[in-house]
Design an enzyme around this catalytic site. Structure first.
Site, PDB file in Angstrom:
ATOM      1  N   LYS A 220      58.545  23.961 -11.125  1.00 17.93           N
ATOM      2  CA  LYS A 220      58.831  24.346 -12.739  1.00 17.93           C
ATOM      3  C   LYS A 220      59.727  25.602 -12.637  1.00 17.93           C
ATOM      4  O   LYS A 220      59.638  26.333 -11.836  1.00 17.93           O
ATOM      5  CB  LYS A 220      57.459  24.408 -13.292  1.00 17.93           C
ATOM      6  CG  LYS A 220      57.155  22.901 -13.694  1.00 17.93           C
ATOM      7  CD  LYS A 220      56.049  22.734 -14.721  1.00 17.93           C
ATOM      8  CE  LYS A 220      55.832  21.298 -14.816  1.00 17.93           C
ATOM      9  NZ  LYS A 220      54.646  20.966 -15.762  1.00 17.93           N
ATOM     10  N   ARG A 260      49.958  17.618  -9.207  1.00 15.62           N
ATOM     11  CA  ARG A 260      51.081  16.352  -9.711  1.00 15.62           C
ATOM     12  C   ARG A 260      52.489  16.928  -9.062  1.00 15.62           C
ATOM     13  O   ARG A 260      52.803  18.255  -9.539  1.00 15.62           O
ATOM     14  CB  ARG A 260      51.198  16.266 -11.174  1.00 15.62           C
ATOM     15  CG  ARG A 260      52.451  15.532 -11.647  1.00 15.62           C
ATOM     16  CD  ARG A 260      52.250  15.113 -13.362  1.00 15.62           C
ATOM     17  NE  ARG A 260      53.286  14.375 -13.848  1.00 15.62           N
ATOM     18  CZ  ARG A 260      54.551  14.632 -13.786  1.00 15.62           C
ATOM     19  NH1 ARG A 260      54.925  16.055 -13.547  1.00 15.62           N
ATOM     20  NH2 ARG A 260      55.252  13.883 -14.281  1.00 15.62           N
TER      21      ARG A 260
END
Ligand code: PMM
Length: 310
Positions: A220, A260
């Site tokens: 991210k 995840r």
């Protein structure tokens, strides 16, 4: 009347969920798995690498992304879900739409991963309650189109915790059973990099809610910013896997139920290392149980030392 399609998987260590975005435009893997064959092959690869779940999504949540039509989302995900579940793989469906969730559950998916925390589609709670499947409620404010518009917090951990509790209360009120609820702080969703780091640092306050916690840090933006080159260029997404691995260790150590990730192999190893150290396993009702029998003794300086024996 609620169904019971399956309990939340608890293998005695942090679960690893492999990401399979069947989209042309996701920020990291967009366009790489946008044929059924390529997507299924990647799902098999994720499983071989150690994924406990494969999370199939057909709509990008990249900041600024526009929504796809429900028919298009279905066209992308359904054959992939059906093929992977046909291989006996545990699949979660990453969608905010009740219609897509319904079809994916019918095709064999066993969990719904809803990045809107149930806010996007009021029909979602009923679908999940009726199917009796686990439901990941992710924290976010607003849509991907204006992802950072609401990224202001007094105390991001306390605020996210409180807002997640509201989503849990709504799910329970709609008939979803507590044992089927997973919460997710939603790293990168309505958050600036500093918020993501604060949430990772304060993860034990989220796991302290007593619900299984899923953490989605993989590749991210906050990692790209943290690892930026001297000229300020963010580290490209494909070069953020080592940093992601570090977040998986931190999440597992803080008692997260799952991570995840795009690169499954690294995190699958990492969570096993953490488990071997006797990580904390969260019980369903907020109880903390230790993975191994706990022993303790007073040290010379009066502290209590605890350890686990096999
Ligand atoms: N992040 C993305 C998509 N789905 N689901 C959950 N539960 N948690 C997340 O943090 C999350 C998610 C966006 O990342 P991607 O584009 O790499 O899938």
């Amino acid at each position: 009347m609620t169904g019971d399609r399956g309990a939340i998987v608890r293998p005695g260590r942090c679960v690893v969920m492999g990401i399979l975005n069947v989209t042309p435009d996701s920020f990291s893997d967009g366009g790489r798995h946008d044929t059924v064959e390529a997507a299924v092959a990647h799902g098999l690869h994720l499983t071989a690498a150690g994924a406990d779940y494969v999370d199939v999504g057909g709509e990008s949540t990249r900041p600024g992304a526009h929504r796809v039509e429900p028919d298009e989302e279905l066209r992308r995900v359904l054959p992939v879900v059906a093929a992977l579940t046909g291989h006996g793989i545990a699949v979660s469906i990453d969608t905010t739409r009740a219609s897509v969730a319904t079809a994916a559950l019918a095709a064999g998916a066993g969990m719904v991963n809803d990045v809107s925390g149930g806010l996007a589609d009021p029909a979602m709670a009923r679908v999940v309650a009726d199917a009796g499947v686990p439901w990941v409620l992710t924290h976010r404010r607003g849509q991907s189109r204006d992802m950072y518009a609401d990224a202001t917090y007094d105390d991001v951990v306390a605020d996210v915790r409180r807002e997640l509790c509201a989503r849990v209360d709504a799910a329970l009120a709609a008939g979803v059973t507590a044992e089927r609820i997973v919460v997710d702080p939603g790293l990168g969703f309505s958050k600036q990099p500093a918020h993501d780091l604060a949430l990772l640092a304060g993860l034990d306050r989220i796991t302290g809610l007593g619900f299984p916690v899923l953490v989605g840090a993989s590749r991210k933006r906050f990692l790209g910013a943290l690892l930026a080159a001297p000229d300020g260029q963010p580290r490209p997404p494909a070069q953020r896997d080592s940093a992601t691995l570090a977040t998986s260790v931190l999440a597992a150590r803080a008692g997260a139920w799952g991570v995840r990730v795009h690169d499954v192999a690294g995190s699958a190893d990492a969570v096993r290392v953490v488990a071997a150290l006797g990580g904390v396993v969260r019980g369903p009702a907020g109880t903390e149980t230790l993975a191994l029998p706990r022993q303790q003794r007073k040290t010379d300086n009066g502290h209590t030392e605890r350890w686990r024996s096999a």
